[in-house]
Design a protein around this motif. Structure first.
Motif, PDB file in Angstrom:
ATOM      1  N   VAL A   4     -45.551 -67.694 -45.826  1.00 41.22           N
ATOM      2  CA  VAL A   4     -44.256 -67.608 -45.153  1.00 41.22           C
ATOM      3  C   VAL A   4     -43.245 -68.532 -45.836  1.00 41.22           C
ATOM      4  O   VAL A   4     -42.120 -68.136 -46.159  1.00 41.22           O
ATOM      5  CB  VAL A   4     -44.403 -67.980 -43.666  1.00 41.22           C
ATOM      6  CG1 VAL A   4     -43.088 -67.802 -42.947  1.00 41.22           C
ATOM      7  CG2 VAL A   4     -45.495 -67.156 -43.017  1.00 41.22           C
ATOM      8  N   ALA A   6     -51.154 -61.149 -46.827  1.00 39.84           N
ATOM      9  CA  ALA A   6     -50.582 -62.435 -46.410  1.00 39.84           C
ATOM     10  C   ALA A   6     -51.659 -63.329 -45.806  1.00 39.84           C
ATOM     11  O   ALA A   6     -51.647 -64.547 -46.018  1.00 39.84           O
ATOM     12  CB  ALA A   6     -49.458 -62.203 -45.402  1.00 39.84           C
ATOM     13  N   ALA A   7     -52.600 -62.718 -45.089  1.00 36.52           N
ATOM     14  CA  ALA A   7     -53.699 -63.514 -44.535  1.00 36.52           C
ATOM     15  C   ALA A   7     -54.525 -64.126 -45.659  1.00 36.52           C
ATOM     16  O   ALA A   7     -54.951 -65.283 -45.576  1.00 36.52           O
ATOM     17  CB  ALA A   7     -54.570 -62.638 -43.634  1.00 36.52           C
ATOM     18  N   ALA A  43     -47.496 -51.794 -44.216  1.00 35.44           N
ATOM     19  CA  ALA A  43     -47.364 -53.058 -43.494  1.00 35.44           C
ATOM     20  C   ALA A  43     -48.732 -53.704 -43.281  1.00 35.44           C
ATOM     21  O   ALA A  43     -48.896 -54.914 -43.435  1.00 35.44           O
ATOM     22  CB  ALA A  43     -46.670 -52.824 -42.152  1.00 35.44           C
ATOM     23  N   LEU A  44     -49.724 -52.867 -42.963  1.00 35.36           N
ATOM     24  CA  LEU A  44     -51.069 -53.392 -42.756  1.00 35.36           C
ATOM     25  C   LEU A  44     -51.599 -54.051 -44.032  1.00 35.36           C
ATOM     26  O   LEU A  44     -52.174 -55.140 -43.991  1.00 35.36           O
ATOM     27  CB  LEU A  44     -51.996 -52.253 -42.317  1.00 35.36           C
ATOM     28  CG  LEU A  44     -53.431 -52.648 -41.998  1.00 35.36           C
ATOM     29  CD1 LEU A  44     -53.464 -53.559 -40.779  1.00 35.36           C
ATOM     30  CD2 LEU A  44     -54.292 -51.417 -41.755  1.00 35.36           C
ATOM     31  N   SER A  78     -52.662 -67.001 -46.952  1.00 33.56           N
ATOM     32  CA  SER A  78     -52.784 -68.113 -45.997  1.00 33.56           C
ATOM     33  C   SER A  78     -54.089 -68.865 -46.209  1.00 33.56           C
ATOM     34  O   SER A  78     -54.116 -70.092 -46.242  1.00 33.56           O
ATOM     35  CB  SER A  78     -52.776 -67.582 -44.566  1.00 33.56           C
ATOM     36  OG  SER A  78     -51.475 -67.497 -44.092  1.00 33.56           O
ATOM     37  N   THR A  88     -56.303 -57.280 -52.138  1.00 28.42           N
ATOM     38  CA  THR A  88     -56.630 -56.687 -50.842  1.00 28.42           C
ATOM     39  C   THR A  88     -57.035 -55.222 -50.989  1.00 28.42           C
ATOM     40  O   THR A  88     -58.032 -54.782 -50.410  1.00 28.42           O
ATOM     41  CB  THR A  88     -55.410 -56.792 -49.907  1.00 28.42           C
ATOM     42  OG1 THR A  88     -54.942 -58.140 -49.934  1.00 28.42           O
ATOM     43  CG2 THR A  88     -55.769 -56.399 -48.496  1.00 28.42           C
ATOM     44  N   LEU A  96     -49.819 -55.385 -46.401  1.00 30.16           N
ATOM     45  CA  LEU A  96     -49.107 -56.645 -46.635  1.00 30.16           C
ATOM     46  C   LEU A  96     -49.576 -57.738 -45.676  1.00 30.16           C
ATOM     47  O   LEU A  96     -49.666 -58.904 -46.071  1.00 30.16           O
ATOM     48  CB  LEU A  96     -47.601 -56.428 -46.493  1.00 30.16           C
ATOM     49  CG  LEU A  96     -46.958 -55.717 -47.686  1.00 30.16           C
ATOM     50  CD1 LEU A  96     -45.475 -55.508 -47.447  1.00 30.16           C
ATOM     51  CD2 LEU A  96     -47.172 -56.501 -48.974  1.00 30.16           C
ATOM     52  N   VAL A  97     -49.893 -57.358 -44.428  1.00 30.84           N
ATOM     53  CA  VAL A  97     -50.360 -58.360 -43.459  1.00 30.84           C
ATOM     54  C   VAL A  97     -51.707 -58.934 -43.903  1.00 30.84           C
ATOM     55  O   VAL A  97     -51.919 -60.157 -43.894  1.00 30.84           O
ATOM     56  CB  VAL A  97     -50.464 -57.747 -42.043  1.00 30.84           C
ATOM     57  CG1 VAL A  97     -51.261 -58.648 -41.124  1.00 30.84           C
ATOM     58  CG2 VAL A  97     -49.078 -57.501 -41.481  1.00 30.84           C
ATOM     59  N   VAL A  98     -52.625 -58.055 -44.328  1.00 36.53           N
ATOM     60  CA  VAL A  98     -53.934 -58.552 -44.775  1.00 36.53           C
ATOM     61  C   VAL A  98     -53.763 -59.396 -46.040  1.00 36.53           C
ATOM     62  O   VAL A  98     -54.398 -60.449 -46.198  1.00 36.53           O
ATOM     63  CB  VAL A  98     -54.910 -57.380 -45.010  1.00 36.53           C
ATOM     64  CG1 VAL A  98     -56.253 -57.909 -45.485  1.00 36.53           C
ATOM     65  CG2 VAL A  98     -55.091 -56.580 -43.734  1.00 36.53           C
TER      66      VAL A  98
END
Lengths: 371, 310
Positions: free
Chosen positions: B49, B23-24, B16-17, B27, B232, B19-21
């Protein structure tokens, strides 16, 4: 949870320009940008299919085939003047957001993809007539290498070309396997003797001259033979003045070439300069952007030596557009086919973009090069 | 600083971490794209998103006579490879898998990307996708060997293939200071296996989207998310092997790694706006004739330093 309002923020639009309607396509691109939407790179990538102008019969058939390849939810629209673009996009967005209508559309569609018919290779030359008694089911009519890509041209069945209808060959989904050897195989500079594929480029292809259909024969990714023609519009003429030959037209050519060269940032900014010019302004950032593009070493290195004509290569032409020093010249379709023969597919795309073809004033005479 | 292996239960958190980075990073790319389009940055920030919502609501799409199993394996392969890459990267004091051959593992995963991209290009039975696959292999042939030697440099300096040891060896001086060539080559290779920026030819506009040309819906999402995840993972590995990993004053080690990863990722994302795509055939000459000899020289320098110090 309904995600469609969120999804609509990134609506991808596949723009189809009919020869003569470049002004409408520019307006479409501008409004797509203003809405925060984006232009799609292929039918699979698109939510909206927007045809700019009134296509003739063969171009309509090609657009219909591309329409069948949009994954859905999908919407389709036609727009013929720049001022109508916002209204048309609003209507298309409403249609896209109409869940019930989209579900009906999805239910009506066949589950399996429709195999497209393919462009002809270096077959006969006499297939420019609108011959619509073509027959999708007849394998003998199909060339090798039908890749079911978005650029398949329905109207262009070649009845004379039977040499690949070999029924002994396994034909998954009714498609002949890519052939090695045969009489199609041409000398390959790398001596790899790769598979021969007949791949049509255009007429529906982003960053591509309007209505241009380039029948290519590929060995690997190398274009070993090519034949160019232009699919005509219907018999009415656009109301907006064309952008070709104006300063805005030059920036349009710059934006197209840069988008193909993969420099999205500069391509978007060039399109903004173009739209400002079309709106009657004098964008102050034009000069700085031009300097930045000319100075880019990586771009110069990528374009240097491509599409060499007497007056220079692709990078020289780009510089002339930016400096406003280019001489209007008309590139014949024969010259296009000759220039791309022997290049790989990606280089061929850059070379075609660097010619800034104006397909609106062309007649549909097929011309051939290679072989 | 010792690195401890955490229990398997933490694996989803690590994924999850990542994927979050990732996604950032998407962004940031969206915001930069919005800026060049003259649009408000806020809309651009929402890009990952909105794109996810769009693709998850889209029908899956097949092509005639597609090689579906291989196509799906290829499509999922990018994200899988990225997840397996970060498994060996120590997050401060913790790691998911404390492999004694962590560097080799990372290298093996990046070679896995060769197969994934090629299969994603081969599967749809489409000329443009196939050409995209060809172009990736041509590009990979150019970056892979320099990358392997670039990865050897930190291993030689740390006298270990374990990433925890590589971090420990940088307590005094970050490796980037005395092996800048290896770091530069590594960064180019990260762009290469992420099909990113100047090395994005396999999905470029010249082939109408290349490997991505026929992908829609969740298949397209997997490849796009996989590219950001690889970028990433590459940045996280680069921060670990060259930028000192968790070493730094005041902040805890895990935060330092996150900060360094984000910094490297930001540079990689921002560079894409400034550079056009390099055709794989043009990339081959500088990769083999300039980068490879230079990185070998770098390796020689590192080896001599290690021998002299011992």
């Amino acid at each position: 949870m309904d995600l469609s309002p969120l999804a609509a923020r990134r609506t991808a639009v596949l723009a189809v320009e009919v020869p003569g309607w470049s002004r409408t396509r520019c307006a479409l691109e501008e409004h797509v940008r203003h809405r925060g939407w984006r232009l799609a790179g292929s039918p699979a990538d698109a939510d909206l299919l927007v045809v700019c102008g009134r296509p003739g019969a063969r171009l309509t058939a090609a657009v219909d085939h591309v329409w069948s390849q949009l994954p859905g939810p999908r919407a389709r629209a036609e727009v013929t003047t720049a001022v109508d673009v916002p209204a048309v996009l609003d209507r298309a967005a409403t249609e896209l957001a109409d869940g019930a209508a989209q579900r009906r559309d999805a239910a009506d569609r066949p589950a399996d993809p429709e195999p497209g018919t393919t462009a002809t290779g270096n077959g006969d030359m006499g297939d420019t007539d609108m011959d619509d008694d073509s027959d999708d089911g007849d394998m003998g009519d199909q060339d090798m290498g039908d890749m079911d890509h978005g650029d398949m041209d329905h109207g262009d069945m070649d009845h004379g070309d039977m040499d690949h209808g070999d029924m002994d060959m396994p034909m998954p989904a009714g498609i002949g396997l890519a052939g090695g050897g045969d009489d199609d195989q041409l000398t390959d500079p790398d001596a790899l003797d790769l598979d021969v594929l007949h791949v049509p480029l255009g007429p529906v292809l982003p960053h591509w001259p309007a209505g241009l259909l380039l029948h290519t024969t590929l060995q690997g990714d190398l274009v070993v033979a090519a034949r160019a023609e232009v699919l005509l519009p219907a018999d009415d003429s656009p109301t907006d003045a064309p952008v070709h030959g104006t300063p805005a037209g030059r920036w349009d050519a710059v934006a197209t070439l840069l988008a193909l060269a993969g420099w999205d940032d500069a391509a978007t900014r060039a399109a903004r300069v173009r739209d400002a010019l079309l709106a009657g302004g004098q964008p102050p950032e034009a000069e700085r952007l031009a300097r930045r593009i000319i100075r880019s070493r990586l771009l110069r290195w990528s374009l240097r030596g491509l599409g060499r004509l007497p007056e220079g290569d692709a990078h020289d032409r780009l510089r002339h557009w930016l400096e406003g020093t280019e001489q209007r010249r008309s590139t014949e379709l024969t010259a296009v086919a000759e220039l791309v023969t022997g290049l790989d597919l990606a280089t061929a795309r850059l070379v075609v973009a660097s010619l800034d073809l104006d397909t609106a004033d062309r007649v549909t005479v097929p011309v051939e090069a290679g072989s | 600083m010792t690195v401890t292996e955490v229990s398997v239960g933490w694996v989803p958190v690590a994924a999850a971490l990542l994927l979050v980075v990732a996604a950032a990073a998407a962004s940031l790319d969206g915001a930069l794209a919005a800026r060049s389009a003259g649009q408000p940055l806020g809309g651009g920030l929402l890009t990952p998103v909105a794109e996810t919502a769009r693709l998850f609501g889209q029908r899956r799409r097949t092509t005639a006579a597609a090689d579906l199993p291989l196509q799906r394996i290829g499509g999922a392969g990018l994200l899988t490879a990225a997840l397996l890459m970060v498994a060996v990267v120590p997050f401060g004091r913790w790691t998911v898998a404390d492999l004694t051959v962590g560097i080799v593992w990372f290298n093996a995963m990046d070679v896995l990307v060769w197969a994934a991209v090629w299969l994603a290009g081969w599967g749809p039975n489409s000329a443009h996708a196939l050409v995209g696959g060809y172009r990736f292999l041509a590009q990979a042939l150019s970056y892979e060997l320099p990358l392997m030697f670039a990865l050897t440099a930190p291993a030689v300096a740390a006298d270990s293939l374990r990433l925890g040891d590589v971090v420990a060896a940088q307590s005094g001086l970050w490796f980037v200071v005395w092996m800048p060539v290896a770091f530069a080559v590594f960064c180019v290779a990260v762009a290469g296996f992420s099909v990113w920026g100047p090395l994005g030819a396999p999905i470029g506009a010249t082939t109408a989207g290349g490997v991505l040309v026929e992908a829609a819906g969740v298949d397209r999402w997997l490849i796009s998310a996989g590219r950001y995840a690889l970028l990433t993972a590459g940045a996280a590995f680069g921060a670990t092997a060259f930028l000192g990993g968790g070493h730094g004053p005041l902040l805890p080690a895990w935060l330092w790694l996150l900060v360094k990863t984000a910094g490297l990722l930001t540079v990689l994302v921002a560079l894409r706006r400034r550079l056009p795509v390099v055709a794989p055939e043009r990339f081959a000459a500088p990769a083999w004739l300039v980068a490879l000899p230079l990185v070998l020289l770098q390796l020689l320098v590192v080896s001599v330093v290690v021998v002299v110090q011992a």
